[in-house]
Write a protein that holds these residues in place. Sequence first.
Motif, PDB file in Angstrom:
ATOM      1  N   CYS A  97       0.871  -1.260  -0.131  1.00 43.61           N
ATOM      2  CA  CYS A  97       0.104  -0.045  -0.021  1.00 43.61           C
ATOM      3  C   CYS A  97       0.891   1.258  -0.165  1.00 43.61           C
ATOM      4  O   CYS A  97       0.466   2.259  -0.431  1.00 43.61           O
ATOM      5  CB  CYS A  97      -0.900   0.012   1.321  1.00 43.61           C
ATOM      6  SG  CYS A  97      -0.138   0.493   2.778  1.00 43.61           S
ATOM      7  N   CYS A 100       3.693   2.751   4.857  1.00 42.89           N
ATOM      8  CA  CYS A 100       4.761   2.790   5.708  1.00 42.89           C
ATOM      9  C   CYS A 100       6.133   3.188   4.913  1.00 42.89           C
ATOM     10  O   CYS A 100       7.120   3.292   5.753  1.00 42.89           O
ATOM     11  CB  CYS A 100       5.140   1.583   6.352  1.00 42.89           C
ATOM     12  SG  CYS A 100       5.490   0.201   5.071  1.00 42.89           S
ATOM     13  N   CYS A 132       4.530  -2.151   9.674  1.00 42.80           N
ATOM     14  CA  CYS A 132       4.152  -2.344   8.153  1.00 42.80           C
ATOM     15  C   CYS A 132       2.974  -3.494   8.293  1.00 42.80           C
ATOM     16  O   CYS A 132       3.294  -4.477   8.973  1.00 42.80           O
ATOM     17  CB  CYS A 132       4.927  -2.929   7.258  1.00 42.80           C
ATOM     18  SG  CYS A 132       4.455  -3.264   5.842  1.00 42.80           S
ATOM     19  N   CYS A 134       1.368  -4.560   5.613  1.00 48.09           N
ATOM     20  CA  CYS A 134       1.258  -5.377   4.504  1.00 48.09           C
ATOM     21  C   CYS A 134       2.104  -6.431   4.138  1.00 48.09           C
ATOM     22  O   CYS A 134       1.896  -7.566   3.708  1.00 48.09           O
ATOM     23  CB  CYS A 134       1.208  -4.471   3.212  1.00 48.09           C
ATOM     24  SG  CYS A 134       0.031  -3.025   3.644  1.00 48.09           S
TER      25      CYS A 134
HETATM   26  S1  FES Z   1       3.289  -1.423   2.609  1.00 50.10           S
HETATM   27 FE1  FES Z   1       1.364  -1.154   3.580  1.00 50.10          FE
HETATM   28  S2  FES Z   1       1.916  -0.658   5.495  1.00 50.10           S
HETATM   29 FE2  FES Z   1       3.935  -1.274   4.706  1.00 50.10          FE
END
Ligand code: FES
Length: 155
Positions: A97, A100, A132, A134
């Motif tokens: 996403c 972070c 993070c 994700c």
């Molecule tokens: S890439 Fe989504 S929070 Fe780290």
Amino acid sequence: MRLNFNINSEIKELELKSNETLLDVLRNNSYNEVKCGCNEGECGACLVLLDDKPVNSCQVLAMSVRDKEVKTVKGIGTLFSPHIIQKTFAQAGADQCGFCSPGMVIASYSLLKENPNPSYEDIVEGLDGNLCRCTGYVKIIEAVEKSAELINKKN
Ligand code: FES
Ligand code: FES
């Protein structure tokens, strides 16, 4: 009140309230690359460099930085002229996403400046303050390892 700030090597006169944090002032002035996650010093999304030291900008009173140099992730490298770490993060799929990523890149930059040959454990420790949701961190750590290799090759 209005104060001069040194942000990404530019002097900017910005409007602020006495109780605003550096994160507030940055985001109110379109430095949207600096993210607001927890606003409590826990996630590292708002990490910037202050006189080359990483700080969570949500925990710094904006008034206190007026004689210091602030660097956001765009001060390290830009879309058209990315830093090796930024390039490597993108190539390694270390951002999903991307929320972070600015903080992760700042933390990695700071770690590699202090320690150009970090071990796996050093990297885990260096990124300890950055959350993070994700990636599961695997690709981020690989990206930092690869960045270290490329930076050392270049120097
Ligand atoms: S890439 Fe989504 S929070 Fe780290
Ligand atoms: S927003 Fe500053 S540490 Fe989370």
